[in-house]
Motif scaffolding. Structure first.
Motif, mmCIF file in Angstrom:
data_model
loop_
_atom_site.group_PDB
_atom_site.id
_atom_site.type_symbol
_atom_site.label_atom_id
_atom_site.label_comp_id
_atom_site.label_asym_id
_atom_site.label_seq_id
_atom_site.Cartn_x
_atom_site.Cartn_y
_atom_site.Cartn_z
ATOM 1 N N SER A 148 51.425 77.800 28.126
ATOM 2 C CA SER A 148 50.709 77.320 26.937
ATOM 3 C C SER A 148 51.415 76.091 26.378
ATOM 4 C CB SER A 148 50.647 78.423 25.870
ATOM 5 O OG SER A 148 50.089 79.585 26.424
ATOM 6 N N ASN A 151 50.851 73.222 28.896
ATOM 7 C CA ASN A 151 49.565 72.534 28.801
ATOM 8 C C ASN A 151 49.552 71.589 27.596
ATOM 9 O OD1 ASN A 151 48.159 73.490 31.065
ATOM 10 N ND2 ASN A 151 47.625 75.404 30.037
ATOM 11 N N LEU A 152 50.095 72.054 26.487
ATOM 12 C CA LEU A 152 50.146 71.193 25.298
ATOM 13 C C LEU A 152 50.994 69.952 25.581
ATOM 14 C CD1 LEU A 152 49.656 70.605 22.268
ATOM 15 C CD2 LEU A 152 51.668 72.000 21.755
ATOM 16 N N THR A 153 52.130 70.160 26.229
ATOM 17 C CA THR A 153 53.043 69.043 26.527
ATOM 18 C C THR A 153 52.333 67.993 27.381
ATOM 19 O OG1 THR A 153 54.864 70.624 26.472
ATOM 20 C CG2 THR A 153 55.326 68.501 27.490
ATOM 21 N N SER A 189 44.663 78.411 26.111
ATOM 22 C CA SER A 189 45.733 77.511 25.657
ATOM 23 C C SER A 189 45.267 76.048 25.689
ATOM 24 C CB SER A 189 46.999 77.671 26.510
ATOM 25 O OG SER A 189 46.728 77.407 27.864
ATOM 26 N N ARG A 192 43.373 75.565 22.519
ATOM 27 C CA ARG A 192 44.352 75.571 21.436
ATOM 28 C C ARG A 192 45.077 74.226 21.365
ATOM 29 N NH1 ARG A 192 47.693 81.071 20.637
ATOM 30 N NH2 ARG A 192 45.695 81.871 19.984
ATOM 31 N N ALA A 193 45.420 73.683 22.540
ATOM 32 C CA ALA A 193 46.115 72.383 22.570
ATOM 33 C C ALA A 193 45.219 71.317 21.942
ATOM 34 C CB ALA A 193 46.479 72.017 24.007
ATOM 35 N N ILE A 196 45.314 71.755 18.260
ATOM 36 C CA ILE A 196 46.620 71.334 17.721
ATOM 37 C C ILE A 196 46.673 69.808 17.635
ATOM 38 C CG2 ILE A 196 49.115 71.207 18.224
ATOM 39 C CD1 ILE A 196 48.837 74.034 19.478
ATOM 40 N N MET A 197 46.049 69.155 18.615
ATOM 41 C CA MET A 197 46.075 67.692 18.631
ATOM 42 C C MET A 197 45.033 67.084 17.695
ATOM 43 S SD MET A 197 46.907 66.721 22.610
ATOM 44 C CE MET A 197 45.478 67.491 23.283
#
Ligand SMILES: Cc1ncc(COP(=O)(O)O)c(C=O)c1O
Length: 485
Positions: A148, A151-153, A189, A192-193, A196-197
């Motif tokens: 998770s 993926n965000l990174t 995820s 979610r990313a 978050i962005m």
């Protein structure tokens, strides 16, 4: 000196307890290997569990070995061949032992001088993996705590590279809302990313899947045109290798072509199945992964490593620096431009575990052949289960599996009732029975039992007895399901 502090750091006590613990764990591994009957998912209710530990906390006297023993008894028995539940690997025992060393040495790794050897080892491991999945050029990356975060990174880097301005410094511009295109079956995820962005719900352009639950490449053009028409700036395309629910791999090659053509960042979420690229037999499933701008692979899923250990790979290694173009003066400055070795500049984490060390030890101990054998064995097992399901009357496969995730259900003869209710009831009964752990998922609105064959020592015999239990339970409850929907 304070007596307790002395005791807490006493090497002799560590040696004594450590030897006992290793004996205890080795016996546990033997029990699992020998298929000793056990509740692979010990039945428990959350309130009762909290009650147990609350009472324990207040009990006088504490014995560490007894505590370990209780933990083992209460755990999900992932090393048991009847565990077929979630995508959590039974870690190779020596990887777990190496993790103990990581924990004790506890080098923080935010910057190079906090963990020199672990930092260098991490880089060696990442480059080793990038080469194994066919990335050429100058790939690089970072290890993170889980897919998770991984993926965000990767998607943060995509945003920084593709949005057309310095979003890290300037913040989100409302006049150019950004979006990413993903399979409708992407892991949560990814959504979610996007949130978050700051992309919100509209920033997730879901591309419908075909009957095999793969992103349908024929719809990419239409979805991009529609998104652009709505004023969205699509920056990235995300592929599954494989999807969480049914384990099918997206057509990565066609997706890479599309991303190339439209200058989109191509990210592959290979948390579960990306490592199949290492194998001769299943490499074809991941064809195109090597063209991705970024790839996430969980070592704690298909690479025999304790959780959490995730590789975030960037085909163009310099993109590894785009994610967190941020300065923390006391940590990062004064080291020259973009030093690879100060990991905190490239990951969400500041202090980080020495997570590459156990992977390195496995590579040196067993070579890449271990991972190939593990992936091939468990994927083969998934295919054999599919064959069994097709041969046995009453069983229905949701989707022909690509690998070790298999979704199915059982329909008793003459049963005309609600299959969703029946399947959910069977799954509940299986939890109560606790000899096998299987989970459930929804495919096109239909509930299926879902197994992930993570244990390379699960055999046809175990699969057959699990199927027999499903059939027996389904037949025993079928009469009670009178809902005809
Ligand atoms: C495809 C996929 N991506 C990402 C994740 C999240 O990984 P993690 O549990 O390591 O955060 C999962 C977990 O099941 C997954 O299946």
């Amino acid at each position: 000196m304070n007596h307790l502090l002395k005791q807490a750091f006493d090497p002799d006590e560590f040696r004594r307890e450590g030897h006992q613990l290793v004996d205890l764990l080795a016996s546990y591994l033997e029990d699992c290997r020998d298929n000793k009957p056990m509740h692979v998912l010990p039945p428990s209710d959350p309130d009762a569990m909290v009650g147990f530990w609350t009472k324990d906390l207040n009990n006088p006297g504490f014995n560490l070995q007894h505590f370990y023993d209780t933990l083992i008894r209460q755990a999900n028995h992932i090393h048991h061949p009847h565990y077929m539940g979630h995508q959590v690997v039974p870690p190779a025992p020596l990887a777990a032992l190496t993790e103990l060393t990581e924990a004790l040495l506890n080098n923080g790794m935010a910057i190079y001088e906090m963990g020199p050897s672990a930092t260098a080892i991490e880089r060696v491991v990442l480059r080793w993996l990038a080469a194994r999945i066919g990335m050429t050029g100058q790939p690089d990356g970072i290890l993170t705590s889980g897919g998770s975060v991984g993926n965000l990174t990767a998607l943060l880097a995509a945003r920084q590279v593709k949005c057309g301005y310095n979003i890290w410094d300037e913040g989100v511009r409302s006049e150019t809302p950004l979006a990413i295109m993903v399979s409708a079956e992407a892991h949560y995820s990814i959504a979610r990313a996007a949130r978050i962005m700051g992309m919100g719900e509209k920033g997730l352009v879901k591309v419908p899947v075909n009957s095999r639950m793969q992103l349908d490449p024929l719809l990419l053009d239409e979805m991009l045109t529609r998104a652009t028409g709505q004023g969205l700036k699509v920056i990235a395309l995300v592929g599954n290798a494989c999807s969480t629910s049914t384990g099918t791999f997206d057509p990565l090659e066609e997706m890479a072509d599309f991303a190339d053509k439209h200058s989109l960042w191509f990210h592959v979420d290979g948390a579960h199945g990306g490592a199949a690229a290492m194998t001769e037999k299943y490499r074809h499933l991941t064809s195109g992964i090597e063209r991705a701008d970024s790839v996430v692979i969980d070592f704690h899923k298909m690479m025999l490593t304790p959780a959490l250990t995730t590789a975030v790979l960037f085909r163009n290694g310099s993109h590894s620096f785009e994610t967190f173009a941020q300065k923390a003066a006391y940590l990062l400055e004064g080291n020259g431009q973009k030093p690879w070795f100060d990991g905190a500049g490239r990951t969400l984490e500041c202090t980080k575990k020495m997570m590459g060390v156990k992977i390195y030890a496995m590579i040196r101990l067993y070579g890449e052949q271990l991972f190939k054998e593990y992936i091939t064995t468990t994927f083969d097992l998934g295919h054999r289960l599919a064959e069994m399901l097709q041969q046995k009357k009453g069983f229905e496969l949701a989707v022909q599996p690509d690998g070790n995730i298999v979704c199915f259900r059982y329909r008793p003869v003459h049963f005309m009732g609600n299959m969703n209710l029946l399947t959910a009831t069977v799954r509940k009964k299986m939890l109560e029975d606790a000899r096998y752990y299987v989970v459930q998922t929804s495919v096109n609105g239909h509930i299926y039992l879902r197994v992930t064959l993570m244990n390379p020592f699960s055999t046809d015999e175990h699969l057959n007895s699990m199927l027999l239990l499903v059939k027996t339970l389904a037949e025993s409850v079928a009469d009670t399901i009178d809902d005809k929907r």
